[in-house]
Design a protein around this motif. Structure first.
Motif: not given
Length: 228
Positions: A26, A29, A31, A34, A93, A96, A100-101, A104
């Motif tokens: 996370l 990337y 995030t 998010t 977002h 990603i 990962h979404k 997060a």
């Protein structure tokens, strides 16, 4: 000594959220945006739930378990599911992956819940002159909630974002999501209906969170496999 106890409990309560973010992809990337958006959605959802609870529930003079009131609480609790749906499907977002979404979103959701429900009690109570295990148990409960929130976000991701999932897994996904979503009502029944003490309830939450995390992981892995 009291300040030291407060910091220990605060680290136990909020530290795992930071560790999870930094120890997983996370952070690589980026995030964080998010997670912050998900936390804002949680606060809005909590406000709607508070209004519904104040509108539809009566103030009880006793601490006994009322099945009708708890049923209404469970129904109102599903507003969290609607909030997660919005966070997963409607928020903008970064580019990603689905994997990962949901992590997060679940992380931001759990962190906002811990701040809203546990920061003030920690600040007021853990700095008291008398040592108590209650705030350490609250920290452990926050860790269980972190795992449950990410599990619910994973199941929601499978329900709303994964189109080509095996049809045989769909009932299991919805059943698992229903169990996680009703955990507050389940723990309320254990406390008020069965008279479980707080340490026993926290132990149940920790065990259940690990079980649901394993089930969610297996379901997510099964849906990731290419269909034959």
């Amino acid at each position: 000594m009291t300040v030291f106890h407060f910091f220990n409990c605060a680290i136990l309560t909020f530290g795992p959220h930071a560790v999870y973010y930094s120890a997983t992809p996370l952070s690589e990337y980026d995030t964080l945006g998010t997670s912050i958006k998900a936390a804002v959605v949680y606060l809005a959802t909590a406000l709607v739930k508070l209004i519904c609870l104040a509108t539809f529930l009566k103030v009880s003079e006793s601490d006994s378990f009322d099945p009708y009131q708890e049923f209404l609480k469970a129904l109102i609790g599903f507003i969290d599911v609607a909030g997660l749906y919005f966070a997963l499907t409607q928020l903008t977002h970064r580019n990603i992956s689905q994997n990962h979404k949901f992590q997060a979103v679940g992380l931001g959701w759990a962190f906002a819940d811990s701040v809203l429900h546990r920061l003030a009690p920690l600040w007021v109570g853990a700095r008291g002159l008398e040592f108590t295990w209650d705030y350490i148990l609250q920290g452990l409960e926050a860790n269980a909630n972190l795992v449950l929130s990410i599990s619910l976000a994973a199941l929601g991701s499978l329900m709303w974002l994964r189109k080509n999932k095996p049809k045989t897994l769909i009932p299991i996904i919805y059943l698992s999501a229903g169990i996680v979503a009703t955990m507050p009502s389940i723990t309320s029944y254990l406390r008020r209906g069965l008279g479980w003490h707080f340490p026993k309830v926290v132990g149940f939450e920790l065990f259940t969170s690990l079980v649901m995390a394993f089930i969610s992981w297996q379901l997510f892995a099964a849906c990731q496999r290419p269909s034959a």
